[in-house]
Design a protein around this motif. Structure first.
Motif, PDB file in Angstrom:
ATOM      1  N   GLU A 173     -28.266  23.584   6.406  1.00 33.31           N
ATOM      2  CA  GLU A 173     -29.206  22.817   7.233  1.00 33.31           C
ATOM      3  C   GLU A 173     -28.537  21.585   7.832  1.00 33.31           C
ATOM      4  O   GLU A 173     -28.678  21.306   9.027  1.00 33.31           O
ATOM      5  CB  GLU A 173     -30.418  22.399   6.395  1.00 33.31           C
ATOM      6  N   ALA A 174     -27.802  20.840   7.016  1.00 30.63           N
ATOM      7  CA  ALA A 174     -27.102  19.654   7.518  1.00 30.63           C
ATOM      8  C   ALA A 174     -25.939  20.048   8.418  1.00 30.63           C
ATOM      9  O   ALA A 174     -25.695  19.427   9.459  1.00 30.63           O
ATOM     10  CB  ALA A 174     -26.610  18.807   6.358  1.00 30.63           C
ATOM     11  N   ALA A 175     -25.209  21.104   8.024  1.00 31.22           N
ATOM     12  CA  ALA A 175     -24.035  21.520   8.795  1.00 31.22           C
ATOM     13  C   ALA A 175     -24.403  21.886  10.229  1.00 31.22           C
ATOM     14  O   ALA A 175     -23.631  21.635  11.165  1.00 31.22           O
ATOM     15  CB  ALA A 175     -23.347  22.690   8.113  1.00 31.22           C
ATOM     16  N   ALA A 176     -25.587  22.460  10.400  1.00 32.48           N
ATOM     17  CA  ALA A 176     -26.009  22.875  11.740  1.00 32.48           C
ATOM     18  C   ALA A 176     -26.200  21.695  12.678  1.00 32.48           C
ATOM     19  O   ALA A 176     -26.178  21.863  13.909  1.00 32.48           O
ATOM     20  CB  ALA A 176     -27.310  23.674  11.638  1.00 32.48           C
ATOM     21  N   ASN A 177     -26.346  20.510  12.124  1.00 34.55           N
ATOM     22  CA  ASN A 177     -26.612  19.322  12.946  1.00 34.55           C
ATOM     23  C   ASN A 177     -25.461  18.315  12.956  1.00 34.55           C
ATOM     24  O   ASN A 177     -25.625  17.205  13.453  1.00 34.55           O
ATOM     25  CB  ASN A 177     -27.887  18.635  12.442  1.00 34.55           C
ATOM     26  N   ALA A 205     -23.672  12.393   3.329  1.00 34.20           N
ATOM     27  CA  ALA A 205     -23.860  12.126   4.753  1.00 34.20           C
ATOM     28  C   ALA A 205     -24.696  10.868   4.881  1.00 34.20           C
ATOM     29  O   ALA A 205     -25.831  10.813   4.400  1.00 34.20           O
ATOM     30  CB  ALA A 205     -24.566  13.297   5.428  1.00 34.20           C
ATOM     31  N   SER A 206     -24.128   9.834   5.484  1.00 33.68           N
ATOM     32  CA  SER A 206     -24.850   8.577   5.670  1.00 33.68           C
ATOM     33  C   SER A 206     -24.565   8.056   7.070  1.00 33.68           C
ATOM     34  O   SER A 206     -23.878   8.701   7.860  1.00 33.68           O
ATOM     35  CB  SER A 206     -24.448   7.548   4.609  1.00 33.68           C
ATOM     36  N   CYS A 219     -25.988  13.483  11.059  1.00 30.22           N
ATOM     37  CA  CYS A 219     -26.451  14.869  11.019  1.00 30.22           C
ATOM     38  C   CYS A 219     -27.878  14.982  10.498  1.00 30.22           C
ATOM     39  O   CYS A 219     -28.496  16.053  10.596  1.00 30.22           O
ATOM     40  CB  CYS A 219     -25.519  15.719  10.160  1.00 30.22           C
ATOM     41  N   HIS A 220     -28.389  13.887   9.958  1.00 26.66           N
ATOM     42  CA  HIS A 220     -29.751  13.883   9.408  1.00 26.66           C
ATOM     43  C   HIS A 220     -30.279  12.465   9.526  1.00 26.66           C
ATOM     44  O   HIS A 220     -29.505  11.507   9.515  1.00 26.66           O
ATOM     45  CB  HIS A 220     -29.728  14.344   7.945  1.00 26.66           C
ATOM     46  N   ASP A 221     -31.588  12.326   9.632  1.00 23.30           N
ATOM     47  CA  ASP A 221     -32.132  10.979   9.806  1.00 23.30           C
ATOM     48  C   ASP A 221     -32.259  10.209   8.495  1.00 23.30           C
ATOM     49  O   ASP A 221     -32.646   9.040   8.498  1.00 23.30           O
ATOM     50  CB  ASP A 221     -33.485  11.019  10.538  1.00 23.30           C
ATOM     51  N   GLU A 222     -31.926  10.841   7.387  1.00 26.88           N
ATOM     52  CA  GLU A 222     -31.879  10.174   6.086  1.00 26.88           C
ATOM     53  C   GLU A 222     -30.603  10.573   5.363  1.00 26.88           C
ATOM     54  O   GLU A 222     -29.989  11.597   5.679  1.00 26.88           O
ATOM     55  CB  GLU A 222     -33.103  10.545   5.237  1.00 26.88           C
ATOM     56  N   LEU A 223     -30.193   9.771   4.359  1.00 24.65           N
ATOM     57  CA  LEU A 223     -28.970  10.068   3.623  1.00 24.65           C
ATOM     58  C   LEU A 223     -29.106  11.373   2.849  1.00 24.65           C
ATOM     59  O   LEU A 223     -30.196  11.716   2.369  1.00 24.65           O
ATOM     60  CB  LEU A 223     -28.635   8.940   2.650  1.00 24.65           C
ATOM     61  N   ILE A 224     -27.991  12.087   2.711  1.00 22.77           N
ATOM     62  CA  ILE A 224     -27.946  13.319   1.929  1.00 22.77           C
ATOM     63  C   ILE A 224     -26.841  13.193   0.880  1.00 22.77           C
ATOM     64  O   ILE A 224     -25.681  12.959   1.215  1.00 22.77           O
ATOM     65  CB  ILE A 224     -27.659  14.551   2.806  1.00 22.77           C
ATOM     66  N   TYR A 225     -27.209  13.321  -0.389  1.00 23.77           N
ATOM     67  CA  TYR A 225     -26.251  13.427  -1.494  1.00 23.77           C
ATOM     68  C   TYR A 225     -26.175  14.905  -1.871  1.00 23.77           C
ATOM     69  O   TYR A 225     -27.190  15.496  -2.268  1.00 23.77           O
ATOM     70  CB  TYR A 225     -26.704  12.616  -2.698  1.00 23.77           C
ATOM     71  N   ALA A 226     -24.996  15.511  -1.767  1.00 25.73           N
ATOM     72  CA  ALA A 226     -24.874  16.956  -1.960  1.00 25.73           C
ATOM     73  C   ALA A 226     -24.000  17.304  -3.157  1.00 25.73           C
ATOM     74  O   ALA A 226     -22.923  16.727  -3.348  1.00 25.73           O
ATOM     75  CB  ALA A 226     -24.302  17.599  -0.696  1.00 25.73           C
TER      76      ALA A 226
END
Length: 389
Positions: A249-253, A210-211, A194-201
């Protein structure tokens, strides 16, 4: 059988150590209790520090890593509403590489035969003997027959549940542990990240990550109470929860798809001291466990192996005893710093049962400070890409 170094465990730590020793002409044998298929079946982390990729480059076992690994110049922290990007490349000049631990293990296993690295798989009842003497040895059963492997040194790379750590007498041992009150429910799916880099939420509902493993395979996590069961989490329920926790933002992708693996992993921090007793050395999960927050597990094992291989090579090539004697203290100094980073990031990004409104506001204030402070971002970036050896 005789060898210079007996290595217990054919995970990444044992395989890396074996290859580094063989590259210098030092005889070693790896003893592994599981079959190769089982070793490769473990689903593990996938973010590699430069320490780890440099070792693969040094060995020349890097063709697939260089071709398929994704170089990441940063990652994001999310607070439920926004993504706070940590520009690791800009702040430190370094990047991390996304490449699964399973793939690292596969590359090291595939290169073993052609490089003369002997691995004995499916060795039952592995035991270590006389580790505090000059003539330690290992016994095991293979195909129903008892075997003995004499060595000058033994390297315990056999994980938390292996026999190596248990061979160190309790009277000299110290254990430090923090068990966390939740686990990570992870899902692997063949969908684009969902993103081109990792997201720690960090969200009011809990933590999410997200990885990815590649441009077409994603790995997602949420934290759940240890009482939760995987079968209670359908794919649809997990996707819905991820969409909330990761933020708009992440959810949309997010691209949804069927999971190909789901599991719940408990979290803990653990350190065992010392990492050397007599002719026995510990490396990797045999001596320490970190929560997966920050992706330090495999990378700490690699730094242990870097120190240990240099010490053993120095001993056999130059008769240097100092590095052998200093291995435990040197490795532990880096381990404790990495434990601190993983613990602090876990505290920042997770909701603990004992936390109330005050602790929640402290987390939000810390994230807001990080968003506006280059100094705070630099500290996080330095630890994330890996502290120097």
């Amino acid at each position: 059988m005789k060898t210079r170094v007996a290595i217990i465990g054919a995970g990444p730590a044992g395989l890396l150590l074996g290859h580094l020793l063989r590259a210098e002409g030092i005889d070693c044998v790896i003893v592994e209790r599981r079959a190769p298929e089982y070793v490769l079946g473990r689903i593990r982390a996938g973010v590699l520090e430069r320490t780890t990729t440099d070792l693969m480059d040094r060995l020349g076992i890097n063709e697939r890593l260089n071709a398929e690994g994704l170089k990441e110049a940063g990652f994001a922290l999310a607070d439920g509403e926004r993504l706070i990007r940590i520009d690791t490349l800009g702040l430190t000049g370094k990047y991390v590489t996304v490449y699964g631990q399973t793939e690292v293990t596969r590359d090291l296993m595939d290169a073993a035969a052609e490089r003369g690295l002997e691995i004995i798989y499916e060795a039952a009842d592995v035991s270590l003997h006389d580790v505090d003497s000059d003539i330690p040895y290992v016994t095991f059963e293979k195909d129903g027959a008892g075997q003995r492997l004499d060595a000058q040194f033994i390297a315990g790379c056999d994980g938390y549940y292996g026999p190596s750590r248990k061979a160190i007498p309790a009277k000299v041992a110290k254990e430090f542990e923090r068990v966390y009150p939740f686990g990570w429910l992870g899902m692997l799916a063949d969908v684009p990240p969902c993103h081109d880099e990792l997201i720690y939420a960090n969200h009011d509902r809990g933590f999410a990550l997200a990885s990815m493993r590649s441009k077409t395979r994603s790995r997602y996590y949420i934290d759940v109470p240890l009482t939760e069961k995987v079968e209670d989490w359908s794919d649809e329920r997990l996707w819905d929860e991820l969409a909330v926790r990761l933020g708009p933002e992440a959810a949309a992708n997010i691209t949804r798809g069927p999971s190909i693996e789901k599991s719940i992993a408990p979290l803990r921090s653990y350190v065992f001291e010392p990492m050397r007793h007599g002719r026995l050395f510990l490396a990797g999960d045999a001596a320490h466990i970190v929560p997966p927050t920050g992706a330090k597990g495999l990378n700490l094992a690699a730094s242990d192996v870097a120190y240990l291989s240099d010490a053993l090579i120095g001993f056999f090539k130059q008769g240097d005893n100092d590095a052998i004697a200093g291995y435990s203290a040197k490795a532990l100094a880096r381990i404790w710093k990495s434990e601190r980073f993983s613990w602090s990031l876990t505290k920042l990004m997770h909701r603990f049962p004992e936390d109330g409104p005050f602790e929640r506001q402290m987390q939000m204030a810390e994230l807001d400070y990080i968003a506006s402070s280059v100094a705070a971002q630099t500290s996080i970036a330095e630890n994330y890409v890996g502290l120097p050896l």
